[in-house]
Design an enzyme around this catalytic site. Structure first.
Site, PDB file in Angstrom:
ATOM      1  N   GLY A   1       2.391  -1.565  -7.018  1.00  0.00           N
ATOM      2  CA  GLY A   1       3.211  -2.769  -7.076  1.00  0.00           C
ATOM      3  C   GLY A   1       4.457  -2.553  -7.910  1.00  0.00           C
ATOM      4  O   GLY A   1       4.468  -1.758  -8.851  1.00  0.00           O
ATOM      5  N   SER A   2       5.527  -3.271  -7.562  1.00  0.00           N
ATOM      6  CA  SER A   2       6.724  -3.267  -8.403  1.00  0.00           C
ATOM      7  C   SER A   2       6.458  -4.107  -9.654  1.00  0.00           C
ATOM      8  O   SER A   2       5.444  -4.786  -9.750  1.00  0.00           O
ATOM      9  CB  SER A   2       7.910  -3.811  -7.622  1.00  0.00           C
ATOM     10  OG  SER A   2       8.230  -2.948  -6.554  1.00  0.00           O
ATOM     11  N   GLY A   3       7.384  -4.044 -10.598  1.00  0.00           N
ATOM     12  CA  GLY A   3       7.221  -4.782 -11.848  1.00  0.00           C
ATOM     13  C   GLY A   3       6.774  -3.910 -13.001  1.00  0.00           C
ATOM     14  O   GLY A   3       6.670  -4.371 -14.132  1.00  0.00           O
ATOM     15  N   HIS A   4       6.508  -2.613 -12.700  1.00  0.00           N
ATOM     16  CA  HIS A   4       6.058  -1.678 -13.740  1.00  0.00           C
ATOM     17  C   HIS A   4       7.135  -0.642 -14.056  1.00  0.00           C
ATOM     18  O   HIS A   4       6.846   0.396 -14.640  1.00  0.00           O
ATOM     19  CB  HIS A   4       4.792  -0.946 -13.291  1.00  0.00           C
ATOM     20  CG  HIS A   4       3.675  -1.850 -12.897  1.00  0.00           C
ATOM     21  ND1 HIS A   4       3.166  -2.806 -13.746  1.00  0.00           N
ATOM     22  CD2 HIS A   4       2.969  -1.961 -11.745  1.00  0.00           C
ATOM     23  CE1 HIS A   4       2.188  -3.460 -13.130  1.00  0.00           C
ATOM     24  NE2 HIS A   4       2.058  -2.975 -11.909  1.00  0.00           N
TER      25      HIS A   4
ATOM     26  N   LYS B   1      -3.349   4.794  -8.770  1.00  0.00           N
ATOM     27  CA  LYS B   1      -3.985   4.061  -9.860  1.00  0.00           C
ATOM     28  C   LYS B   1      -5.188   3.294  -9.307  1.00  0.00           C
ATOM     29  O   LYS B   1      -5.153   2.825  -8.167  1.00  0.00           O
ATOM     30  CB  LYS B   1      -2.995   3.093 -10.513  1.00  0.00           C
ATOM     31  CG  LYS B   1      -1.753   3.775 -11.056  1.00  0.00           C
ATOM     32  CD  LYS B   1      -0.862   2.866 -11.886  1.00  0.00           C
ATOM     33  CE  LYS B   1      -0.354   1.632 -11.172  1.00  0.00           C
ATOM     34  NZ  LYS B   1       0.389   1.926  -9.925  1.00  0.00           N
TER      35      LYS B   1
ATOM     36  N   ASP C   1      -4.564  -0.600  -3.796  1.00  0.00           N
ATOM     37  CA  ASP C   1      -3.871   0.688  -3.783  1.00  0.00           C
ATOM     38  C   ASP C   1      -4.762   1.764  -3.168  1.00  0.00           C
ATOM     39  O   ASP C   1      -4.323   2.542  -2.306  1.00  0.00           O
ATOM     40  CB  ASP C   1      -3.490   1.114  -5.208  1.00  0.00           C
ATOM     41  CG  ASP C   1      -2.331   0.315  -5.786  1.00  0.00           C
ATOM     42  OD1 ASP C   1      -1.864  -0.628  -5.116  1.00  0.00           O
ATOM     43  OD2 ASP C   1      -1.893   0.620  -6.903  1.00  0.00           O
TER      44      ASP C   1
ATOM     45  N   HIS D   1      -1.167  -5.823 -15.047  1.00  0.00           N
ATOM     46  CA  HIS D   1      -0.775  -6.979 -14.236  1.00  0.00           C
ATOM     47  C   HIS D   1      -1.049  -8.278 -14.990  1.00  0.00           C
ATOM     48  O   HIS D   1      -1.028  -9.347 -14.415  1.00  0.00           O
ATOM     49  CB  HIS D   1      -1.560  -7.019 -12.920  1.00  0.00           C
ATOM     50  CG  HIS D   1      -1.463  -5.748 -12.148  1.00  0.00           C
ATOM     51  ND1 HIS D   1      -2.396  -4.750 -12.248  1.00  0.00           N
ATOM     52  CD2 HIS D   1      -0.529  -5.323 -11.268  1.00  0.00           C
ATOM     53  CE1 HIS D   1      -2.034  -3.750 -11.460  1.00  0.00           C
ATOM     54  NE2 HIS D   1      -0.911  -4.065 -10.862  1.00  0.00           N
TER      55      HIS D   1
END
Length: 334
Positions: A57-60, A108, A113, A222
């Site tokens: 996911g994006s945001g990391h 991960k 995922d 998250h």
């Protein structure tokens, strides 16, 4: 929406616009592809080299696209914010990273995922691209959570990508690159803390409720719940709560060498990360553990969350050599 301010336009366009800016700023290192979204090394796959692919996911950010480049990843696949990328994104990234020596996927340990990378791997195998997968599960905080069966993959992912990337870059074959990635996974552990929640752009409100005078120990990247909430304490006390379970889990012995990695969650100043590093190092040295390599900064973030994680990797000569090997990505270079 009170209290939530972000430098965005349309929440639905955050990932696309991020990638466009990222690609334009770093066109000497990466190439950005759309429909579907993925990022590759500029110049594409290196013939005869094992390809390394990761994503999530994006945001990391900078995870994972920030680690695409010489000595690390060949491709990265960003999903929507905090959401796994889809198989139809991952599959072309596998193809783009394949230089004929096979591809190692570094995933991960989140259920979405794992499933989506596996499905994409089956699509790739049908097109004669050999894909092996390793799953990173370095978080000692919880065995099972909302998103995982078993332990979550967190900041230790950076060490897996760097070291496996160096092995691939020097010409190791797929078996050897997979083996060294598994060796890192077996010897790296992490634990995090959140001081504040983060706000996913399309949600418009914080992902969880954390009172002003409390912190969450063992947080996921998250914003998943951790081990426990405690009253806000001093940095040294918090650092000890993070480091002790990591050291115990690794069963570190006096005389061993380690990499100490203090990672920021996106909203924590560098000054605070160094205060944590200082205490973590002192605690390790008090146990007779030698901190021979260090990394401090925001590398695996949770948007604007205030917090940090402490990661320890047990080192030997092989892992130290691979860590020290040259790397040229947007987020890590030496």
């Amino acid at each position: 929406m009170a209290g939530v301010k972000k430098l965005i336009n349309d929440p639905a366009e955050v990932v696309t616009e991020t990638l466009d800016g990222f690609g334009a700023a770093h066109a000497d290192v990466v190439a950005v592809h759309h429909d579907p979204d993925f990022v590759t090394r500029v110049g594409g796959a290196v013939s005869g080299k094992v390809g390394l692919v990761s994503g999530g996911g994006s945001g990391h950010e900078p995870l994972h696209a920030g680690f695409v480049g010489v000595g690390m990843l060949d491709a990265a696949v960003p999903g929507a914010v905090f959401t796994s990328p889809t198989p139809d994104q991952i599959f072309p990234a596998y193809q783009a990273a394949d230089g004929g020596a096979g591809v190692l996927a570094i995933v991960k340990n989140y259920t979405g995922d794992v499933l989506n990378f596996e499905t994409a791997g089956e699509l790739a195998e049908a097109e004669d691209v050999t894909v092996r997968t390793v799953v990173v599960n370095d978080d000692v905080a919880v065995e099972d959570s909302l998103y995982t069966a078993g332990r979550r993959g967190v900041a230790g992912t950076v060490a897996v990508e760097k070291i496996a990337g160096a092995a691939a870059e020097r010409g190791d074959d797929l078996d050897a690159v997979e083996a060294v990635a598994k060796k890192v996974i077996a010897n790296v552990r992490s634990m995090g803390v959140a001081l504040t929640a983060c706000t996913v752009p399309h949600a418009g409100k914080p992902s969880f409720d954390l009172p002003e005078d409390e912190i969450e120990i063992g947080i996921g990247i998250h914003g998943e719940p951790g081990r426990r909430r405690i009253p806000l304490a001093g940095a040294d006390e918090i650092t000890e709560l993070l480091l002790t379970p990591v050291v115990d889990d690794l069963q570190l012995a006096s005389g061993e060498d380690v990499l100490l990695f203090v990672n920021g969650m996106g909203g924590t100043p560098a000054s605070e990360l160094y205060i944590v590093y200082r205490k973590a190092r002192a605690l390790l040295e008090a146990r007779g553990v030698n901190v021979t390599r260090s990394l401090v900064g925001n590398y695996v973030t949770s948007l604007e969350m205030q917090g940090a994680s402490v990661t320890v990797l047990r080192l030997d000569d092989e892992l130290t050599t691979l860590w020290d090997a040259p790397v040229h990505t947007t987020a890590l270079r030496w």
